[in-house]
Every structure is written in C-alpha cells, then in structure tokens.
Design a protein around this motif. Sequence first.
Motif, PDB file in Angstrom:
ATOM      1  N   PRO A   1       3.561  -3.420  -4.567  1.00  0.00           N
ATOM      2  CA  PRO A   1       3.359  -3.102  -5.988  1.00  0.00           C
ATOM      3  C   PRO A   1       2.000  -3.591  -6.477  1.00  0.00           C
ATOM      4  CG  PRO A   1       4.900  -4.924  -5.735  1.00  0.00           C
ATOM      5  CD  PRO A   1       4.595  -4.438  -4.351  1.00  0.00           C
ATOM      6  N   SER A   2       1.622  -3.146  -7.653  1.00  0.00           N
ATOM      7  CA  SER A   2       0.286  -3.474  -8.191  1.00  0.00           C
ATOM      8  C   SER A   2       0.082  -4.967  -8.383  1.00  0.00           C
ATOM      9  CB  SER A   2       0.070  -2.746  -9.524  1.00  0.00           C
ATOM     10  OG  SER A   2       1.112  -3.094 -10.435  1.00  0.00           O
ATOM     11  N   ASP A   3       1.174  -5.702  -8.657  1.00  0.00           N
ATOM     12  CA  ASP A   3       1.031  -7.146  -8.873  1.00  0.00           C
ATOM     13  C   ASP A   3       1.308  -7.956  -7.607  1.00  0.00           C
ATOM     14  OD1 ASP A   3       3.674  -6.448  -8.807  1.00  0.00           O
ATOM     15  OD2 ASP A   3       4.307  -7.860 -10.361  1.00  0.00           O
ATOM     16  N   GLY A   4       1.474  -7.283  -6.487  1.00  0.00           N
ATOM     17  CA  GLY A   4       1.673  -7.957  -5.213  1.00  0.00           C
ATOM     18  C   GLY A   4       3.129  -8.213  -4.892  1.00  0.00           C
ATOM     19  N   ILE A   5       3.378  -8.694  -3.686  1.00  0.00           N
ATOM     20  CA  ILE A   5       4.747  -8.932  -3.221  1.00  0.00           C
ATOM     21  C   ILE A   5       4.706 -10.059  -2.200  1.00  0.00           C
ATOM     22  CG2 ILE A   5       4.524  -7.205  -1.379  1.00  0.00           C
ATOM     23  CD1 ILE A   5       7.461  -6.552  -1.708  1.00  0.00           C
ATOM     24  N   HIS A   6       5.775 -10.844  -2.140  1.00  0.00           N
ATOM     25  CA  HIS A   6       5.845 -11.915  -1.144  1.00  0.00           C
ATOM     26  C   HIS A   6       5.948 -11.299   0.255  1.00  0.00           C
ATOM     27  CE1 HIS A   6       6.074 -15.259  -3.907  1.00  0.00           C
ATOM     28  NE2 HIS A   6       6.985 -14.604  -4.628  1.00  0.00           N
ATOM     29  N   GLN A   7       5.251 -11.912   1.198  1.00  0.00           N
ATOM     30  CA  GLN A   7       5.194 -11.354   2.543  1.00  0.00           C
ATOM     31  C   GLN A   7       6.578 -11.248   3.179  1.00  0.00           C
ATOM     32  OE1 GLN A   7       2.390 -13.278   5.130  1.00  0.00           O
ATOM     33  NE2 GLN A   7       2.949 -12.096   6.918  1.00  0.00           N
ATOM     34  N   LYS A   8       7.463 -12.204   2.903  1.00  0.00           N
ATOM     35  CA  LYS A   8       8.798 -12.179   3.478  1.00  0.00           C
ATOM     36  C   LYS A   8       9.577 -10.943   3.009  1.00  0.00           C
ATOM     37  CE  LYS A   8      12.853 -15.085   4.220  1.00  0.00           C
ATOM     38  NZ  LYS A   8      13.509 -16.386   3.940  1.00  0.00           N
ATOM     39  N   GLU A   9       9.409 -10.586   1.717  1.00  0.00           N
ATOM     40  CA  GLU A   9      10.079  -9.398   1.191  1.00  0.00           C
ATOM     41  C   GLU A   9       9.479  -8.134   1.810  1.00  0.00           C
ATOM     42  OE1 GLU A   9      10.600  -9.253  -3.121  1.00  0.00           O
ATOM     43  OE2 GLU A   9       9.926 -11.352  -3.181  1.00  0.00           O
ATOM     44  N   LEU A  10       8.157  -8.135   1.966  1.00  0.00           N
ATOM     45  CA  LEU A  10       7.467  -6.962   2.503  1.00  0.00           C
ATOM     46  C   LEU A  10       7.881  -6.685   3.939  1.00  0.00           C
ATOM     47  CD1 LEU A  10       5.315  -4.786   1.892  1.00  0.00           C
ATOM     48  CD2 LEU A  10       3.603  -6.377   2.783  1.00  0.00           C
ATOM     49  N   MET A  11       8.110  -7.753   4.707  1.00  0.00           N
ATOM     50  CA  MET A  11       8.428  -7.585   6.121  1.00  0.00           C
ATOM     51  C   MET A  11       9.852  -7.079   6.351  1.00  0.00           C
ATOM     52  SD  MET A  11       5.607  -8.230   7.480  1.00  0.00           S
ATOM     53  CE  MET A  11       5.926  -8.328   9.226  1.00  0.00           C
ATOM     54  N   ALA A  12      10.607  -6.898   5.267  1.00  0.00           N
ATOM     55  CA  ALA A  12      11.978  -6.394   5.400  1.00  0.00           C
ATOM     56  C   ALA A  12      12.035  -4.880   5.525  1.00  0.00           C
ATOM     57  CB  ALA A  12      12.813  -6.852   4.198  1.00  0.00           C
ATOM     58  N   ILE A  13      10.924  -4.188   5.213  1.00  0.00           N
ATOM     59  CA  ILE A  13      10.948  -2.730   5.316  1.00  0.00           C
ATOM     60  C   ILE A  13      10.851  -2.313   6.779  1.00  0.00           C
ATOM     61  CG2 ILE A  13       9.802  -2.587   3.059  1.00  0.00           C
ATOM     62  CD1 ILE A  13       7.326  -1.550   4.507  1.00  0.00           C
TER      63      ILE A  13
ATOM     64  N   ALA B   1      -3.500 -18.145  -3.146  1.00  0.00           N
ATOM     65  CA  ALA B   1      -3.193 -18.863  -4.385  1.00  0.00           C
ATOM     66  C   ALA B   1      -1.831 -18.447  -4.934  1.00  0.00           C
ATOM     67  CB  ALA B   1      -4.288 -18.600  -5.422  1.00  0.00           C
ATOM     68  N   ALA B   2      -1.587 -17.133  -4.968  1.00  0.00           N
ATOM     69  CA  ALA B   2      -0.313 -16.626  -5.494  1.00  0.00           C
ATOM     70  C   ALA B   2       0.752 -16.509  -4.411  1.00  0.00           C
ATOM     71  CB  ALA B   2      -0.545 -15.265  -6.153  1.00  0.00           C
ATOM     72  N   ASN B   3       0.352 -16.755  -3.167  1.00  0.00           N
ATOM     73  CA  ASN B   3       1.274 -16.635  -2.036  1.00  0.00           C
ATOM     74  C   ASN B   3       1.903 -15.241  -2.002  1.00  0.00           C
ATOM     75  OD1 ASN B   3       2.568 -17.443   0.289  1.00  0.00           O
ATOM     76  ND2 ASN B   3       4.345 -18.285  -0.824  1.00  0.00           N
ATOM     77  N   LYS B   4       1.037 -14.210  -2.174  1.00  0.00           N
ATOM     78  CA  LYS B   4       1.513 -12.837  -2.190  1.00  0.00           C
ATOM     79  C   LYS B   4       0.588 -11.937  -1.382  1.00  0.00           C
ATOM     80  CE  LYS B   4       4.010 -12.577  -6.613  1.00  0.00           C
ATOM     81  NZ  LYS B   4       4.069 -11.851  -7.907  1.00  0.00           N
ATOM     82  N   VAL B   5       1.133 -10.803  -0.964  1.00  0.00           N
ATOM     83  CA  VAL B   5       0.330  -9.750  -0.353  1.00  0.00           C
ATOM     84  C   VAL B   5      -0.048  -8.768  -1.450  1.00  0.00           C
ATOM     85  CG1 VAL B   5       0.274  -7.885   1.328  1.00  0.00           C
ATOM     86  CG2 VAL B   5       1.518  -9.988   1.855  1.00  0.00           C
ATOM     87  N   VAL B   6      -1.347  -8.496  -1.590  1.00  0.00           N
ATOM     88  CA  VAL B   6      -1.812  -7.583  -2.645  1.00  0.00           C
ATOM     89  C   VAL B   6      -2.669  -6.490  -2.019  1.00  0.00           C
ATOM     90  CG1 VAL B   6      -1.771  -9.356  -4.442  1.00  0.00           C
ATOM     91  CG2 VAL B   6      -3.845  -9.023  -3.077  1.00  0.00           C
ATOM     92  N   LYS B   7      -2.795  -5.375  -2.745  1.00  0.00           N
ATOM     93  CA  LYS B   7      -3.635  -4.276  -2.285  1.00  0.00           C
ATOM     94  C   LYS B   7      -5.105  -4.631  -2.450  1.00  0.00           C
ATOM     95  CE  LYS B   7      -0.319  -0.562  -3.273  1.00  0.00           C
ATOM     96  NZ  LYS B   7      -0.025   0.639  -4.092  1.00  0.00           N
ATOM     97  N   LYS B   8      -5.899  -4.246  -1.452  1.00  0.00           N
ATOM     98  CA  LYS B   8      -7.341  -4.500  -1.502  1.00  0.00           C
ATOM     99  C   LYS B   8      -8.112  -3.251  -1.902  1.00  0.00           C
ATOM    100  CE  LYS B   8     -10.862  -6.821   1.312  1.00  0.00           C
ATOM    101  NZ  LYS B   8     -11.204  -7.322   2.666  1.00  0.00           N
ATOM    102  N   VAL B   9      -7.488  -2.056  -1.699  1.00  0.00           N
ATOM    103  CA  VAL B   9      -8.120  -0.784  -2.085  1.00  0.00           C
ATOM    104  C   VAL B   9      -7.162  -0.026  -2.989  1.00  0.00           C
ATOM    105  CG1 VAL B   9      -9.528  -0.607   0.012  1.00  0.00           C
ATOM    106  CG2 VAL B   9      -7.221   0.340   0.004  1.00  0.00           C
ATOM    107  N   ASP B  10      -7.712   0.883  -3.795  1.00  0.00           N
ATOM    108  CA  ASP B  10      -6.898   1.609  -4.774  1.00  0.00           C
ATOM    109  C   ASP B  10      -6.018   2.677  -4.138  1.00  0.00           C
ATOM    110  OD1 ASP B  10      -7.995   0.076  -6.792  1.00  0.00           O
ATOM    111  OD2 ASP B  10      -9.659   1.482  -7.113  1.00  0.00           O
TER     112      ASP B  10
END
Length: 486
Positions: free
Chosen positions: A80-92, A113-122
């Motif tokens: 998502p635009s505000d990022g997601i925790h890596q553990k949640e992301l790895m469940a897909i 800092a936020a301990n999240k995975v975020v998008k680097k490109v649009d």
Amino acid sequence: MDSEQLLKLVDIKGSISTWDISKENNIDHQKIIGVVNSILALGNIITADPVTSKYWELTEEGESVALNGSYEVNLYNAVPSDGIHQKELMAIPNAKIGFSQAMSKGWIVIDRAANKVVKKVDSVVDKVKEDLIELKASHDQISESEKLDYKKRKLIREVVIKSFTLGKGPEFTTSIVKLETELTTEMILSGSWKSTPFKLYNFEALGQPQSAGCLHPLLKVRSDFRQIFLEMGFTEMPTNNFVESSFWNFDALFQPQQHPARDSHDTFFLENPQTSENFPQEYLNKVKTVHSKGGYGSQGYGYDWSLDEAKKNVLRTHTTAVSARMLYGLAKDFKPTKYFSIDRVFRNETLDATHLAEFQQVEGVIADYNLTLGDLIGVLHMFFERLGMTEIKFKPAYNPYTEPSMEIFCYHQGLKKWIEIGNSGMFRPEMLLPMGLPEKVNVIAWGLSLERPTMIKYGINNIRDLVGPRVNLQMVQDNPICRLDK
C-alpha cells in the motif's frame, strides 16, 4: 496417416517436413516418424534428411505467470501507499521470489525507521508477463539474456525437435506393394510365386551381432593413463577408501580449518560415522603446532587448531589425501619413490555441462632428494607428451599445500584455444617435515580429471552424456578403444 497418404503428400509438395505434416494434420510427430521408417525399409522410395530445430515453450509455472502476472509485480501491487510490515507482505503467494526480484529491480525498499516495506517507484511494467505472452504467441522476439534468465527461473524451457525433410527417391511411387520375404508351401502349390514380388536377398548383410560386455570410454582412457604411469616407473597407490577424516583430507595437507573448501557448500560431510578417532598422536601434535604456531621456518596460520574439526569424516575431495598417507608411511624408511592414482573424488558442486558431484582424479607424485621446479616442469612435459599433448604452458597459482604452484594449460587444436587441463606444484615444507621426511627431500605432484581428456578424445560436450542416467549405451558399445598419440 498411413504410408500411401504420406507418399501422396510428398508427390504433391515435392519436399515437406515431417514436423509440418504433424502440425498441419494434428498427428503425433512420432507416429509420422514411424510411417517414414516403414517406407524407408522398403528401399529408395523417399529421401529423409534429418533436421534439428529448437523452440522455447512456457512451463506450467510460466503459464501461471503469463496469466496472473509475475511474482515481483504482484508483490509490488500488494504494497500500500503507506507501506506494509515485511512479515505481512511475505504471507502472499510466492512472496520470497517476488520480494527478491522487486528489491533487485529497485521497486521497493525497507524503511528501517518505520520498520516497513514501501514503494520506491510510482509504477512498474510487468515485462516478464509481456515477454512470456510474446513467447507463447511464437514471436520469439525477446533477447537471449532474458530467455536464459527465464529459463533459470523455470518459467520457460527449450524444446529440441528432431524431424526429417522428405523428398522423392529414385524408386518413388505413391502405391506401395508389399514385398514378400518368404516362399511358402501354398505359393508353390498354387503357382502364385511366379507373379509374386519378393524382397531381394542382401547377401552382404552381416549376421546378428553377438552381445558382449563393453568398456565405458572413461575406462578405456583410464587404462591408457595407467599404462603411461607404469611405463614411467610409477607405483599405484591404494585408493579404495572414499571416506577420509578431515585430518588426512585437509589438516595433513596444511590446509587451514577456516578454508572455504572445508565448508558444507563445497564438501560432503558424513552423518554416520560422523567422526574418526585414530590418528598418529605424535604426528597429530606436529600438525597442530605448525597450523597454530608455525615451525620449520613458517609462521603457520596463527589460530586455535581444533581436534574436533580434524575428526570430521568427509567424502574425500581429492586423492591427495591418499598421497599424504603414503608419504607419512614413506618417512619411516625413506627411499626415492614415484606414486600415482586414478580414482573417484567428491565435491559439492552445482551440476552443469562440465561439473558433477563426483569425478575421477588422476594424480602423480614423485619424492626424491633436491627436486626443483625444473624437475616438475620436465616431468610434466614428458607425461603430457605421452598423452599426445605437446603444446603445454604453465601459469602461477595458489594451493594451500604446494608452493610454488602451477596451473597446466594445453592448446586444443579443435577449439583453437588454450584450456586448463590440470594443477601442479611442490609440496610445502609445512606439510612434509611434520611427517618426518628428511629436510632435503622435496615432493613434486600434479593432478587432472579423467573426464576432461575423455570428453575431448570422444567429442563429448556435456559431461552428463558421459556419466549418469543420460548416457547412451549404444555410444558405449560403438566407441573404439582409445589410442592416445604417444
């Protein structure tokens, strides 16, 4: 499709591919080949020129990616635009592969800092999906590097088609008359034999060959190598123990316990029995000292040598472990000696066209007083000349147990380039003197695989065609005895 239908197609087309016939008529290609073989058996009715072609097709996983999108794009879209925790992301589904690919392409990043995975490109383009759809449509326009990448990811596979181009032979006809092969009682009684066409006897045909045992190409070349060593006055070492302790396989050769070759990624370690216990105690103490503190003019490696590490059993990675045992035994009553061995060794290699997890190592060892590097080079020239390899050159190299060390290269006339064929060197004092060998005794040694010269001699490009379940047994039967030019 029967023989007459096939002949009518050849009559109309003049020249046609069996693969085209198979696709146009939706018939299994092997059935077409069977019909062709039955016609060829009747004489020169048609000509059949072999053709080999290749094409790429999608694997089952590739079909899924072409339908549902690549793993990296699906993972990117799940962020998502505000990022997601890596553990949640790895469940897909297939998140591990998708995460690795998306990270390497710079699409996503981990915000520490936020301990999240975020998008680097649009936004991203699913080039993998587009390329697979392109391949499936038979356009085959993607680059070779991308094909290799998708093959490595097991999304596509290369299919080799062996077909024939058919044409009219000197005895071409569209109607086949079956020739009789046997004169029967009924034919004689009825007189039908007078008008019946018979198949001509081939009085020059050979009889059914007698089945017999055949030597594998490796054994043929091994026999010639062994004969060369014996002619040069060498004694064969006993190499019937495939399992060695790490002490004899590594430590006795002055190979440090932190060396990468002693890692499970390179060496097979045994689970049962996991360790060995019986070592010559006095010799073991000397090996420990020269590793940890140095000696005999050497500083050693300066680490805490571990007996537990030396006890670990391994599938031997080289027959040099046997050479170490032989030299230790020779030290008790030294006399100049020449040893050789040809036997299996084991490495935890990634299997490919030139590497297997086991191979045959050819090793030569000479122990004598005041041997020099010049002696090693001279013996190597003599040895390889007997193998028919006259253009030899050497390159400095590093081995833990030899100094100086040299890689051996030979100019291959067929490939028109220099290829590495072996390794060589003079055993280090840190290896020899703890054994109790006299100070002025030097040992020169060299080694090469048995498979590489065999592949060169028999024109084999893939080692899996020489050893393993893919070996063509007919090749083993048909190949002549190896004769090395001496």
